[in-house]
Write a protein that holds these residues in place. Sequence first.
Motif, PDB file in Angstrom:
ATOM      1  N   GLU A   2     -27.856 -19.541   6.544  1.00 55.85           N
ATOM      2  CA  GLU A   2     -26.739 -20.411   6.151  1.00 55.85           C
ATOM      3  C   GLU A   2     -26.103 -19.989   4.832  1.00 55.85           C
ATOM      4  OE1 GLU A   2     -27.732 -24.601   6.685  1.00 55.85           O
ATOM      5  OE2 GLU A   2     -29.346 -24.002   8.043  1.00 55.85           O
ATOM      6  N   GLN A   3     -25.797 -18.690   4.731  1.00 63.08           N
ATOM      7  CA  GLN A   3     -25.128 -18.144   3.550  1.00 63.08           C
ATOM      8  C   GLN A   3     -23.789 -17.520   3.962  1.00 63.08           C
ATOM      9  OE1 GLN A   3     -26.724 -18.332   0.345  1.00 63.08           O
ATOM     10  NE2 GLN A   3     -28.046 -19.654   1.593  1.00 63.08           N
ATOM     11  N   HIS A   4     -22.829 -17.510   3.037  1.00 61.32           N
ATOM     12  CA  HIS A   4     -21.612 -16.730   3.177  1.00 61.32           C
ATOM     13  C   HIS A   4     -21.680 -15.601   2.149  1.00 61.32           C
ATOM     14  CE1 HIS A   4     -18.901 -19.971   5.251  1.00 61.32           C
ATOM     15  NE2 HIS A   4     -19.981 -19.646   5.959  1.00 61.32           N
ATOM     16  N   VAL A   5     -21.574 -14.365   2.616  1.00 60.39           N
ATOM     17  CA  VAL A   5     -21.804 -13.199   1.756  1.00 60.39           C
ATOM     18  C   VAL A   5     -20.546 -12.335   1.738  1.00 60.39           C
ATOM     19  CG1 VAL A   5     -23.238 -11.162   1.385  1.00 60.39           C
ATOM     20  CG2 VAL A   5     -24.263 -13.241   2.339  1.00 60.39           C
ATOM     21  N   TYR A   6     -20.072 -11.988   0.532  1.00 59.32           N
ATOM     22  CA  TYR A   6     -18.900 -11.130   0.420  1.00 59.32           C
ATOM     23  C   TYR A   6     -18.865 -10.492  -0.962  1.00 59.32           C
ATOM     24  CZ  TYR A   6     -17.175 -15.417  -1.779  1.00 59.32           C
ATOM     25  OH  TYR A   6     -17.057 -16.538  -2.552  1.00 59.32           O
ATOM     26  N   HIS A   7     -18.112  -9.379  -1.059  1.00 59.53           N
ATOM     27  CA  HIS A   7     -17.895  -8.740  -2.348  1.00 59.53           C
ATOM     28  C   HIS A   7     -16.686  -9.386  -3.025  1.00 59.53           C
ATOM     29  CE1 HIS A   7     -20.811  -5.665  -1.493  1.00 59.53           C
ATOM     30  NE2 HIS A   7     -20.156  -5.205  -0.453  1.00 59.53           N
ATOM     31  N   PRO A   8     -16.771  -9.695  -4.311  1.00 59.86           N
ATOM     32  CA  PRO A   8     -15.566 -10.176  -5.001  1.00 59.86           C
ATOM     33  C   PRO A   8     -14.544  -9.042  -5.073  1.00 59.86           C
ATOM     34  CG  PRO A   8     -17.337  -9.780  -6.573  1.00 59.86           C
ATOM     35  CD  PRO A   8     -17.935  -9.620  -5.207  1.00 59.86           C
ATOM     36  N   ARG A   9     -13.326  -9.347  -4.656  1.00 64.77           N
ATOM     37  CA  ARG A   9     -12.293  -8.308  -4.634  1.00 64.77           C
ATOM     38  C   ARG A   9     -11.005  -8.871  -5.223  1.00 64.77           C
ATOM     39  NH1 ARG A   9     -14.980  -7.095   0.272  1.00 64.77           N
ATOM     40  NH2 ARG A   9     -13.801  -8.707   1.351  1.00 64.77           N
ATOM     41  N   GLU A  10     -10.328  -8.037  -5.974  1.00 58.41           N
ATOM     42  CA  GLU A  10      -9.047  -8.421  -6.555  1.00 58.41           C
ATOM     43  C   GLU A  10      -7.947  -7.595  -5.903  1.00 58.41           C
ATOM     44  OE1 GLU A  10      -6.726  -8.416 -10.878  1.00 58.41           O
ATOM     45  OE2 GLU A  10      -8.852  -7.862 -10.720  1.00 58.41           O
ATOM     46  N   ILE A  11      -6.931  -8.268  -5.414  1.00 53.69           N
ATOM     47  CA  ILE A  11      -5.788  -7.593  -4.827  1.00 53.69           C
ATOM     48  C   ILE A  11      -4.803  -7.240  -5.940  1.00 53.69           C
ATOM     49  CG2 ILE A  11      -3.860  -7.785  -3.220  1.00 53.69           C
ATOM     50  CD1 ILE A  11      -6.555  -7.663  -1.846  1.00 53.69           C
ATOM     51  N   VAL A  12      -4.410  -5.974  -6.023  1.00 50.84           N
ATOM     52  CA  VAL A  12      -3.470  -5.502  -7.037  1.00 50.84           C
ATOM     53  C   VAL A  12      -2.114  -5.292  -6.384  1.00 50.84           C
ATOM     54  CG1 VAL A  12      -2.946  -3.670  -8.680  1.00 50.84           C
ATOM     55  CG2 VAL A  12      -5.324  -4.407  -8.347  1.00 50.84           C
ATOM     56  N   LYS A  13      -1.067  -5.879  -6.979  1.00 46.76           N
ATOM     57  CA  LYS A  13       0.300  -5.686  -6.490  1.00 46.76           C
ATOM     58  C   LYS A  13       1.167  -5.208  -7.652  1.00 46.76           C
ATOM     59  CE  LYS A  13       0.713  -9.914  -5.004  1.00 46.76           C
ATOM     60  NZ  LYS A  13       1.315 -11.120  -4.379  1.00 46.76           N
ATOM     61  N   GLU A  14       2.007  -4.211  -7.383  1.00 45.69           N
ATOM     62  CA  GLU A  14       2.911  -3.706  -8.410  1.00 45.69           C
ATOM     63  C   GLU A  14       4.213  -3.283  -7.755  1.00 45.69           C
ATOM     64  OE1 GLU A  14       1.107   0.828  -8.511  1.00 45.69           O
ATOM     65  OE2 GLU A  14       0.596  -0.567 -10.108  1.00 45.69           O
ATOM     66  N   PRO A  15       5.333  -3.340  -8.475  1.00 40.84           N
ATOM     67  CA  PRO A  15       6.628  -2.964  -7.883  1.00 40.84           C
ATOM     68  C   PRO A  15       6.620  -1.519  -7.397  1.00 40.84           C
ATOM     69  CG  PRO A  15       6.925  -4.099  -9.975  1.00 40.84           C
ATOM     70  CD  PRO A  15       5.462  -3.796  -9.858  1.00 40.84           C
ATOM     71  N   ALA A  16       7.352  -1.260  -6.329  1.00 44.02           N
ATOM     72  CA  ALA A  16       7.453   0.098  -5.792  1.00 44.02           C
ATOM     73  C   ALA A  16       8.879   0.354  -5.356  1.00 44.02           C
ATOM     74  CB  ALA A  16       6.511   0.264  -4.602  1.00 44.02           C
ATOM     75  N   ALA A  17       9.329   1.610  -5.524  1.00 48.40           N
ATOM     76  CA  ALA A  17      10.669   1.993  -5.092  1.00 48.40           C
ATOM     77  C   ALA A  17      10.739   1.990  -3.568  1.00 48.40           C
ATOM     78  CB  ALA A  17      11.004   3.369  -5.646  1.00 48.40           C
ATOM     79  N   ARG A  18      11.916   1.621  -3.048  1.00 47.05           N
ATOM     80  CA  ARG A  18      12.087   1.631  -1.600  1.00 47.05           C
ATOM     81  C   ARG A  18      12.138   3.057  -1.102  1.00 47.05           C
ATOM     82  NH1 ARG A  18      17.013  -1.628   1.043  1.00 47.05           N
ATOM     83  NH2 ARG A  18      15.795  -3.318   0.065  1.00 47.05           N
ATOM     84  N   LEU A  19      11.378   3.340  -0.064  1.00 41.65           N
ATOM     85  CA  LEU A  19      11.312   4.684   0.499  1.00 41.65           C
ATOM     86  C   LEU A  19      11.432   4.598   2.011  1.00 41.65           C
ATOM     87  CD1 LEU A  19      10.744   7.751   0.207  1.00 41.65           C
ATOM     88  CD2 LEU A  19       8.319   7.204   0.473  1.00 41.65           C
ATOM     89  N   GLU A  20      12.462   5.256   2.543  1.00 43.38           N
ATOM     90  CA  GLU A  20      12.626   5.308   3.992  1.00 43.38           C
ATOM     91  C   GLU A  20      11.717   6.369   4.570  1.00 43.38           C
ATOM     92  OE1 GLU A  20      14.331   3.314   5.801  1.00 43.38           O
ATOM     93  OE2 GLU A  20      15.370   2.222   4.198  1.00 43.38           O
ATOM     94  N   LEU A  21      10.918   6.015   5.551  1.00 50.42           N
ATOM     95  CA  LEU A  21       9.983   6.954   6.149  1.00 50.42           C
ATOM     96  C   LEU A  21      10.711   7.893   7.107  1.00 50.42           C
ATOM     97  CD1 LEU A  21       7.002   4.548   6.856  1.00 50.42           C
ATOM     98  CD2 LEU A  21       7.394   6.008   4.871  1.00 50.42           C
ATOM     99  N   LYS A  22      10.221   9.123   7.165  1.00 45.55           N
ATOM    100  CA  LYS A  22      10.817  10.118   8.047  1.00 45.55           C
ATOM    101  C   LYS A  22      10.464   9.798   9.502  1.00 45.55           C
ATOM    102  CE  LYS A  22      10.477  13.752   4.581  1.00 45.55           C
ATOM    103  NZ  LYS A  22       9.904  15.087   4.240  1.00 45.55           N
TER     104      LYS A  22
END
Length: 237
Positions: free
Chosen positions: A216-236
């Motif tokens: 009866e345990q919940h087990v997980y790694h603490p994780r931090e989501i990192v978000k930062e601005p990015a230039a728009r790039l059209e994929l080929k």
Amino acid sequence: MSTSIDYFFQRRDRFPFPDFFTDVHETWEILLKAKSFLKEFLVEPGIKENHGICKGEAPALYNEYYIGEGTVIYNDVTIIGPAYIGKNCELMPGAIIRPYTILSDNCSVGHGSEVKHCVFFGGAKISSLAFAGDSILGASARIGSGVITANRRFDQGEVKLRDEGERKSLGDSFFGVVLGDSARIGANSVTQPGTHIGPYSWIYPLTNVRGFIDAEQHVYHPREIVKEPAARLELKP
């Protein structure tokens, strides 16, 4: 730390052979018993019986096997016996069942997943593209997609269970995970050899676990989501 079958597997009524657990007290003894049991039950009498429903091409069947009524086997399934598969199971396309495996009734093995020398209690399921080796899944236990149950140490030594400084030998150089009744392992997680996860515990996705996890345990790694601005790039194209 307990490795008693009474701690992990209280729903032994959801196992097709009531006498199987006579003189079996510790978790690792289940895997040893599976080998001797299947030799006596399937190998010595030379049983090759498929009472299931094949969808698509017939499965590749090797050595001795028993497949119960109502079990659905999809295309490209490989079963290498000795193996026992109970009633109303589901083997999805590309599933591989390797020797000394017992699947109780109402179990499921997902697309492209591999099961080797495992014992599944009733209702246990493994999702797509996962590996369960030398492992025991309790009643209604779940293994998510992409999970790997590592079943051998890098140095190929005897697998030992560690908990609070204590090291307990599991009697073999191959040993995966013990997953108690209704416990779950989330997608893309990894369990180290000899891991014991108590009943009703949840291992969250992308988690690496080892040792003994209480019930009866919940087990997980603490994780931090990192978000930062990015230039728009059209994929080929």
